[in-house]
Structure formats: C-alpha cells, structure tokens
Design a protein around this motif. Structure first.
Motif, mmCIF file in Angstrom:
data_model
loop_
_atom_site.group_PDB
_atom_site.id
_atom_site.type_symbol
_atom_site.label_atom_id
_atom_site.label_comp_id
_atom_site.label_asym_id
_atom_site.label_seq_id
_atom_site.Cartn_x
_atom_site.Cartn_y
_atom_site.Cartn_z
ATOM 1 N N PHE A 42 26.784 5.837 -39.980
ATOM 2 C CA PHE A 42 26.616 6.711 -41.143
ATOM 3 C C PHE A 42 27.130 8.080 -40.751
ATOM 4 C CE2 PHE A 42 24.720 8.525 -44.865
ATOM 5 C CZ PHE A 42 24.284 9.773 -44.480
ATOM 6 N N THR A 43 28.013 8.635 -41.546
ATOM 7 C CA THR A 43 28.542 9.954 -41.228
ATOM 8 C C THR A 43 28.188 10.918 -42.331
ATOM 9 O OG1 THR A 43 30.651 9.464 -42.292
ATOM 10 C CG2 THR A 43 30.496 9.021 -39.928
ATOM 11 N N GLN A 44 27.932 12.156 -41.969
ATOM 12 C CA GLN A 44 27.631 13.207 -42.942
ATOM 13 C C GLN A 44 28.013 14.537 -42.326
ATOM 14 O OE1 GLN A 44 23.550 13.594 -44.084
ATOM 15 N NE2 GLN A 44 24.061 14.645 -45.968
ATOM 16 N N GLU A 45 28.934 15.229 -42.961
ATOM 17 C CA GLU A 45 29.376 16.538 -42.510
ATOM 18 C C GLU A 45 29.763 16.543 -41.038
ATOM 19 O OE1 GLU A 45 26.555 19.510 -43.545
ATOM 20 O OE2 GLU A 45 26.536 18.973 -45.653
ATOM 21 N N GLY A 46 30.522 15.499 -40.638
ATOM 22 C CA GLY A 46 31.041 15.488 -39.273
ATOM 23 C C GLY A 46 30.037 15.036 -38.234
ATOM 24 N N ARG A 47 28.834 14.615 -38.613
ATOM 25 C CA ARG A 47 27.849 14.181 -37.634
ATOM 26 C C ARG A 47 27.737 12.669 -37.687
ATOM 27 N NH1 ARG A 47 25.999 18.694 -40.152
ATOM 28 N NH2 ARG A 47 25.673 20.504 -38.832
ATOM 29 N N GLU A 77 15.124 8.419 -54.090
ATOM 30 C CA GLU A 77 16.510 8.480 -53.624
ATOM 31 C C GLU A 77 17.087 9.866 -53.942
ATOM 32 O OE1 GLU A 77 18.873 6.572 -52.035
ATOM 33 O OE2 GLU A 77 17.148 5.406 -51.363
ATOM 34 N N LEU A 78 16.731 10.843 -53.160
ATOM 35 C CA LEU A 78 17.178 12.210 -53.422
ATOM 36 C C LEU A 78 18.689 12.342 -53.325
ATOM 37 C CD1 LEU A 78 14.487 14.379 -51.566
ATOM 38 C CD2 LEU A 78 14.420 13.362 -53.854
ATOM 39 N N GLN A 79 19.289 11.623 -52.390
ATOM 40 C CA GLN A 79 20.740 11.750 -52.216
ATOM 41 C C GLN A 79 21.488 11.267 -53.451
ATOM 42 O OE1 GLN A 79 22.259 12.858 -48.768
ATOM 43 N NE2 GLN A 79 23.316 13.625 -50.572
ATOM 44 N N ARG A 80 20.957 10.256 -54.120
ATOM 45 C CA ARG A 80 21.592 9.771 -55.346
ATOM 46 C C ARG A 80 21.437 10.788 -56.468
ATOM 47 N NH1 ARG A 80 19.916 3.883 -57.161
ATOM 48 N NH2 ARG A 80 20.721 3.554 -55.060
ATOM 49 N N ALA A 81 20.313 11.484 -56.477
ATOM 50 C CA ALA A 81 20.073 12.485 -57.517
ATOM 51 C C ALA A 81 20.962 13.702 -57.329
ATOM 52 C CB ALA A 81 18.606 12.909 -57.509
ATOM 53 N N ALA A 82 21.248 14.056 -56.073
ATOM 54 C CA ALA A 82 22.066 15.238 -55.771
ATOM 55 C C ALA A 82 23.020 14.882 -54.640
ATOM 56 C CB ALA A 82 21.173 16.411 -55.385
ATOM 57 N N PRO A 83 24.103 14.171 -54.938
ATOM 58 C CA PRO A 83 24.989 13.634 -53.896
ATOM 59 C C PRO A 83 25.703 14.683 -53.058
ATOM 60 C CG PRO A 83 25.902 13.258 -56.094
ATOM 61 C CD PRO A 83 24.507 13.733 -56.289
ATOM 62 N N LYS A 84 25.812 15.918 -53.546
ATOM 63 C CA LYS A 84 26.535 16.944 -52.787
ATOM 64 C C LYS A 84 25.620 17.788 -51.904
ATOM 65 C CE LYS A 84 30.222 17.428 -56.237
ATOM 66 N NZ LYS A 84 30.945 18.379 -57.139
ATOM 67 N N VAL A 85 24.332 17.507 -51.951
ATOM 68 C CA VAL A 85 23.364 18.291 -51.183
ATOM 69 C C VAL A 85 23.038 17.581 -49.870
ATOM 70 C CG1 VAL A 85 21.003 19.222 -51.170
ATOM 71 C CG2 VAL A 85 22.376 19.299 -53.267
ATOM 72 N N ARG A 86 22.923 18.345 -48.801
ATOM 73 C CA ARG A 86 22.484 17.810 -47.512
ATOM 74 C C ARG A 86 20.958 17.897 -47.466
ATOM 75 N NH1 ARG A 86 22.934 17.110 -41.859
ATOM 76 N NH2 ARG A 86 21.693 18.593 -40.643
ATOM 77 N N PHE A 87 20.317 16.845 -46.925
ATOM 78 C CA PHE A 87 18.864 16.768 -46.880
ATOM 79 C C PHE A 87 18.359 16.690 -45.445
ATOM 80 C CE2 PHE A 87 17.891 16.147 -51.343
ATOM 81 C CZ PHE A 87 19.081 15.676 -51.866
ATOM 82 N N VAL A 88 17.124 17.139 -45.280
ATOM 83 C CA VAL A 88 16.427 16.957 -44.011
ATOM 84 C C VAL A 88 14.958 16.690 -44.339
ATOM 85 C CG1 VAL A 88 15.907 19.417 -43.695
ATOM 86 C CG2 VAL A 88 16.019 17.916 -41.705
ATOM 87 N N SER A 89 14.329 15.827 -43.586
ATOM 88 C CA SER A 89 12.920 15.541 -43.825
ATOM 89 C C SER A 89 12.064 16.732 -43.410
ATOM 90 C CB SER A 89 12.479 14.301 -43.047
ATOM 91 O OG SER A 89 12.366 14.601 -41.663
#
Length: 451
Positions: A42-47, A128-140
């Motif tokens: 899984f990749t996100q913002e180069g990580r 599913e927060l990522q589906r609600a806001a696909p352009k936002v990065r999340f952290v627990s």
C-alpha cells in the motif's frame, strides 16, 4: 471466524521512500504474526507500508508514520451523538483538504466523538473515512498521540512535551470552509484543533440546509459507509448469529424520542412538551398505531414476523448484561406516569410476539465484543442496528410528518437507513416510511393504492 495459517514467518522489512522535502525516510515494518495472510503493498504520499489480513473486528487501517513536517487537523469532544457529529466531521474533512493538513481520526466512544484518548477506538475503526474524503491523509488517534502528545489545562489544549504548537479554533456555521481556510492558511501551528461552543457551533448547525453546500454534503453522505473491520463484524452477526431470521423479517425501527417527549423528560420548553393528560397513554397509543401499520405491511411485504428496534427498550436487564437505549434513563424516573406508560407499551408489543432486535444485538456484543471495553457500547449497538435495518428483508420506520407525533421523523439515523435502502433494487420497494399511511415508495407496485 477463520484463522489463516499457523506457520510464522519472521521477516524484518526496511522500507525506503523519499518525502516531498527530498529527505530520505526509513520505516520499520513489524513482522507478521500467525493468522495473517501474506501482506499486500500500500502506498500513500511516497511511503510504503504492509497490510495483512486481520481477524473479525480488527482494524484494517494502514498507519504510515507521522513526520516532523506534517501539520494536523483534529476535533475534540462533541455533545451530540455520531449521526449529528458527522456534520462536524464532514466540515473538518473539507477544511483538512483545503489546508492540506493530515486529519486525525477523532476518538469515538458511546456513540459520540470524545476528547482525544489513545486507549479508545477512533472513527477509522468504524467508518471508511478515506472513501468519504479520498484526497485527505489520515492518521489514527493512537498513532498521533503517541508521537504528538496533548494535554488539556484550564479548558485549553496544549502540547504535552515536544515542539508541537497547538492552535484552537471555534468555527461558525455561517463561515464556509473556503473562507475559514483562507483565514487560517498562514497559521503554521503543528496541530489545529476545532473546538465546540454549545451556544454557537453544535454539529447540527453544520447540517443546516441554509449553510450546507455540495462538497460538505457529499462527504457527509459518504460517511455512512462502515469500515471494513466493522462491516465484517456486523456481517458475522447476521450470518452466524441470526437468531431472529432477519431474511424473512419486517424490521420496525421506531424512534419514539420526539422533541416533545425529549423536552418533557428534560423539563425544557414547557409550551412544546407533551400535554400532561397524555403522560399515562402516549407510548401505548403510539405502540398501537405502529402495530396497526405493521400488520398491514406484514401482509403486503410477505414477511413472516416482526423484529423491533426501538428506544422504548431502555436500561439493562436485571443482571445488567443486555442493555437497550440509555441516553435518557437518568431522567425517566422523574416522570413516573410516562415511565409506566413506556413499560406498558413495550409489554404490549412483546405480547404480540414481536422480537426484540435490541436484545439480539446486545447479546451478540457481549458474547463477541468488537473490541475490549466496547462490550456494551451504545455507539457499537447503534451501528449494528443501522447495519441490520439497512439489510432487512422489509423495513418500517418514520421519516414522514404524518407519523411525527409518535416517531422522530427528523431523525438523521432513520433517514440514513432509508437513504441506503433506496439505493438498492432489493430493498427500495420493501421500505415503508410511515405507519399512519403505509405506502411503498413512488414507482413501486401498490404505491397508488397505499399498499
């Protein structure tokens, strides 16, 4: 519940990525455990991170590491329950995208957003927060607080050590996110915390049609989607623990807590309370009206029996094991006539051989808790009721004005259930939104005849 495999492969992964700043980033990924499937990338913002298969009820959210360059946006506690609190969350997610800030998933316990707490679950565990806001990065919340600890002193949030700087903001419903983002764009605090003032910016205000706009409305609508882990947990209840045969049931979802009843229990707004002469019969008269509508729908839908989810099921059983709706329990004893009336109404419906869906859900939670400490959590209970009602063979609820004397027709909870059922060809025409004039939705067979 299935366990995948029994052989443990001990592997240490060191991932290398390049941050936008050009700095090389190294991330240690823990070895897999027995019971995990082979991980996927899984990749996100180069990580780069690894995601394995979890057991029922375990989080599947990937948590990339927090970096020193990151700026965060978060919510602290809110007074309202989750369906209203989602308006605040939708507002915050739109703002997080505009400000390019990482969104910290808010702590959730008892069906409400609470102050930051790393020992509790957060919104990523439930939706599913990522589906609600696909352009936002999340952290627990847990990951965030372990690296950016906070403390509250004299009613204000501060960094609990470290270099993080905190800025608090009390947003107003009349200020759109774009205007607020423009005002806050130069704010370089590490953490931006959106606060609540009950007199000025409660969550329901951000759902006010006068101020709601398309972007926030879309995010709010998409926050209906359960997280993968909760979806699996709820599905497990219906597939393996369906003691009420939901596939042939008419689910009656009756929210009896109208504003007039609520004001009566709270001793507020005297002119809007129930008439004192109705205290001894209100719930019973309403129960009979609900039952009359359900009798007609049972025949029209071809359902075999009724399962009731309702806030007339209050408190806990004598052993304190299985509980119902508890939000107003502390106020009911102040109104003995109303309380006796509620009990009589519950007994009347049980006497019609209506099964208690609330008891089924409560028992499942106790025997198969979503997480430790959430065995009787009212928020988990509400989400399981919502999940079950969405997928029921047939549903009767109240979202129309003609049943508003007995049911909370303005309930966001009920409206969310109806909206999801309207999106499915299988459930659309088996959804009734009033027991006073029970009709199928427009376009369904029998609509014009009221059947």
């Amino acid at each position: 519940m299935h366990v995948f495999g029994s052989i443990v492969a001990v592997v240490v992964f060191l991932t290398v990525s390049v941050a936008p700043s050009g700095r090389i980033m190294l991330a240690f990924v823990a070895p897999r455990h027995a019971g995990d499937r082979a991980p996927s990338l899984f990749t996100q913002e180069g990580r780069l991170a690894l995601v394995g298969q979890r057991r029922v009820g375990e989080s599947t959210t990937t948590q990339p590491p927090v970096t020193k360059e990151e700026q965060f946006l978060m919510l602290d506690g809110r007074a309202e329950m989750s369906n209203m609190a989602k308006y605040c969350m939708a507002h915050a997610l739109v703002l997080a995208e505009l400000l390019n800030r990482t969104f910290v998933a808010p702590t959730v316990r008892g069906g409400a957003i609470r102050d930051p707490d790393e020992t509790a679950l957060d919104a990523l565990d439930f939706w599913e927060l990522q589906r609600a806001a696909p352009k936002v990065r999340f952290v627990s919340m847990k990951t965030f607080l372990r690296q950016v600890p906070l403390q509250k002193a004299d009613g204000h949030w501060l960094s609990a050590g470290g270099e993080a700087r905190v800025h608090e903001e009390w947003p107003l419903r009349a200020e759109p996110e774009a205007a607020l983002a423009k005002r806050l764009r130069s704010e370089d605090a590490t953490v931006l915390i959106l606060r609540e003032d009950p007199s000025k910016n409660m969550c329901w205000m951000f759902g006010d049609k006068k101020y709601m706009h398309a972007a926030r409305g879309k995010v709010y609508a998409n926050l209906r989607e359960s997280s993968k882990s909760f979806e699996e947990y709820a599905s497990h209840m219906l597939s393996d623990h369906d003691s009420l045969s939901m596939q042939s049931a008419l689910v009656v979802q009756w929210r009896s807590m109208t504003n007039s009843l609520m004001y009566t229990l709270q001793d507020l707004n005297p002119t809007k309370q129930l008439d004192s002469n109705d205290h001894s019969r209100h719930h019973q008269d309403c129960a009979q009206a609900v039952a009359q509508g359900a009798d007609q729908i049972l025949v029209d839908a071809g359902a075999q029996h009724v399962v009731l989810f309702s806030d007339i099921h209050t408190g806990c059983d004598p052993g304190g094991m299985d509980c119902g709706y508890r939000e107003f329990d502390h106020l009911r004893q102040k109104h003995p006539k109303l309380e006796a009336d509620r009990k009589a109404a519950a007994a009347y419906l049980a006497g019609r051989n209506w099964s208690s869906g609330d008891a089924m859900v409560s028992r499942y939670m106790r025997e198969h808790p979503f997480r430790a400490g959430y065995e009787s959590d009212s928020g988990v209970q509400g989400l399981l009721i919502e999940y079950t009602s969405r997928r029921a063979f047939a549903l009767l609820t109240c979202t129309q004005s003609d049943c508003g004397h007995c049911g909370r027709a303005i309930s966001g909870f009920s409206k969310s259930i109806v909206a999801m059922r309207m999106q499915s060809d299988e459930t659309q025409c088996l959804t009734w939104q009033s027991w006073v004039s029970p009709q199928r939705p427009t376009g369904c067979p029998g609509h014009d005849s009221g059947q």
